[in-house]
Design a protein around this motif. Structure first.
Motif, PDB file in Angstrom:
ATOM      1  N   GLY A 176       2.624  36.324  24.888  1.00  0.00           N
ATOM      2  CA  GLY A 176       2.525  37.433  23.944  1.00  0.00           C
ATOM      3  C   GLY A 176       3.376  38.629  24.335  1.00  0.00           C
ATOM      4  O   GLY A 176       3.703  39.467  23.501  1.00  0.00           O
ATOM      5  N   GLU A 177       3.746  38.725  25.603  1.00  0.00           N
ATOM      6  CA  GLU A 177       4.660  39.788  26.039  1.00  0.00           C
ATOM      7  C   GLU A 177       6.092  39.498  25.598  1.00  0.00           C
ATOM      8  O   GLU A 177       6.922  40.398  25.561  1.00  0.00           O
ATOM      9  N   LEU A 178       6.380  38.248  25.266  1.00  0.00           N
ATOM     10  CA  LEU A 178       7.725  37.857  24.835  1.00  0.00           C
ATOM     11  C   LEU A 178       7.906  37.960  23.326  1.00  0.00           C
ATOM     12  O   LEU A 178       8.965  38.354  22.846  1.00  0.00           O
ATOM     13  N   ALA A 179       6.872  37.546  22.565  1.00  0.00           N
ATOM     14  CA  ALA A 179       6.947  37.505  21.103  1.00  0.00           C
ATOM     15  C   ALA A 179       5.539  37.237  20.561  1.00  0.00           C
ATOM     16  O   ALA A 179       4.659  36.799  21.307  1.00  0.00           O
ATOM     17  N   PRO A 180       5.322  37.465  19.261  1.00  0.00           N
ATOM     18  CA  PRO A 180       4.031  37.102  18.674  1.00  0.00           C
ATOM     19  C   PRO A 180       3.759  35.607  18.862  1.00  0.00           C
ATOM     20  O   PRO A 180       4.664  34.788  18.697  1.00  0.00           O
ATOM     21  N   VAL A 181       2.506  35.269  19.198  1.00  0.00           N
ATOM     22  CA  VAL A 181       2.139  33.888  19.512  1.00  0.00           C
ATOM     23  C   VAL A 181       1.185  33.326  18.464  1.00  0.00           C
ATOM     24  O   VAL A 181       0.203  33.975  18.099  1.00  0.00           O
ATOM     25  N   THR A 182       1.482  32.116  18.009  1.00  0.00           N
ATOM     26  CA  THR A 182       0.564  31.313  17.207  1.00  0.00           C
ATOM     27  C   THR A 182       0.145  30.158  18.098  1.00  0.00           C
ATOM     28  O   THR A 182       0.997  29.401  18.558  1.00  0.00           O
ATOM     29  N   ALA A 183      -1.153  30.040  18.376  1.00  0.00           N
ATOM     30  CA  ALA A 183      -1.636  29.000  19.296  1.00  0.00           C
ATOM     31  C   ALA A 183      -2.824  28.279  18.690  1.00  0.00           C
ATOM     32  O   ALA A 183      -3.609  28.870  17.945  1.00  0.00           O
ATOM     33  N   ALA A 235      -4.505  33.283  30.390  1.00  0.00           N
ATOM     34  CA  ALA A 235      -3.453  34.213  30.805  1.00  0.00           C
ATOM     35  C   ALA A 235      -2.084  33.762  30.301  1.00  0.00           C
ATOM     36  O   ALA A 235      -1.185  34.589  30.106  1.00  0.00           O
ATOM     37  N   ILE A 236      -1.918  32.471  30.067  1.00  0.00           N
ATOM     38  CA  ILE A 236      -0.645  31.958  29.549  1.00  0.00           C
ATOM     39  C   ILE A 236      -0.347  32.566  28.181  1.00  0.00           C
ATOM     40  O   ILE A 236       0.777  32.978  27.906  1.00  0.00           O
ATOM     41  N   LEU A 237      -1.364  32.667  27.335  1.00  0.00           N
ATOM     42  CA  LEU A 237      -1.153  33.250  26.010  1.00  0.00           C
ATOM     43  C   LEU A 237      -0.802  34.734  26.118  1.00  0.00           C
ATOM     44  O   LEU A 237       0.023  35.237  25.348  1.00  0.00           O
ATOM     45  N   GLU A 238      -1.412  35.423  27.074  1.00  0.00           N
ATOM     46  CA  GLU A 238      -1.083  36.840  27.289  1.00  0.00           C
ATOM     47  C   GLU A 238       0.369  36.989  27.736  1.00  0.00           C
ATOM     48  O   GLU A 238       1.091  37.858  27.243  1.00  0.00           O
ATOM     49  N   GLN A 239       0.801  36.136  28.656  1.00  0.00           N
ATOM     50  CA  GLN A 239       2.181  36.197  29.140  1.00  0.00           C
ATOM     51  C   GLN A 239       3.166  35.882  28.024  1.00  0.00           C
ATOM     52  O   GLN A 239       4.195  36.556  27.890  1.00  0.00           O
TER      53      GLN A 239
END
Length: 148
Positions: free
Chosen positions: A39-46, A33-37
């Motif tokens: 992702g609401e701010l900006a594109p995520v590279t994880a 869920a952290i990656l989803e949250q």
């Protein structure tokens, strides 16, 4: 950028990351869920860290590349597992996590940057995130210690 959240996404970290063009999570996420949250701010590279387990984590690679303009950034959780020469591969920066220690140094024109840990406090280490500022093919890093 953020690393080592270990299942805890602090509101203070979200405040710092809000407005970012991109977000890097350098592993030990521990909760999808952290990656989803983020992702609401900006594109995520994880990338997957050593504590990231389960079906959701298997979808993450152990390394990733983020291209920002003319700059290539290599992302890996544990710097000791780096199996390439970033300067030879053309990377301007290597982002990692794992140690929970905020650190940056430049070697062979490559910025090595660990934002520290944004999750539960470990030992007496600061709780922090980082920023990479990219301008004219140059990368500069800065730490933001979270007041928690």
């Amino acid at each position: 950028m953020i690393a080592d959240t270990h299942g805890l996404l602090r509101p203070e970290a979200v405040s710092v990351l809000r407005g970012s063009d991109f977000i890097i999570h350098a592993g030990d996420i521990d909760e999808p869920a952290i990656l989803e949250q983020l992702g609401e701010l900006a594109p995520v590279t994880a990338v997957r860290g050593n504590v990231d387990r389960g079906t959701w984590a298997k979808k993450l690679s152990t390394s990733a590349v983020l291209e920002v303009g003319n700059v290539s950034i290599y992302v890996i959780h544990n710097l000791l597992q780096l199996d390439l020469k970033p300067e030879a591969a053309g990377f301007a920066a290597v982002v990692c996590g794992h140690t929970h220690v905020p650190k940056q140094e430049r070697k062979n024109s490559v910025l090595y940057f660990n934002p520290g840990s944004a999750g539960p406090r470990r030992f007496r280490l600061p709780v922090s995130v980082g920023r990479l500022l990219v301008h004219d093919a140059k990368v500069v890093g800065e730490f933001v210690e979270l007041k928690v």
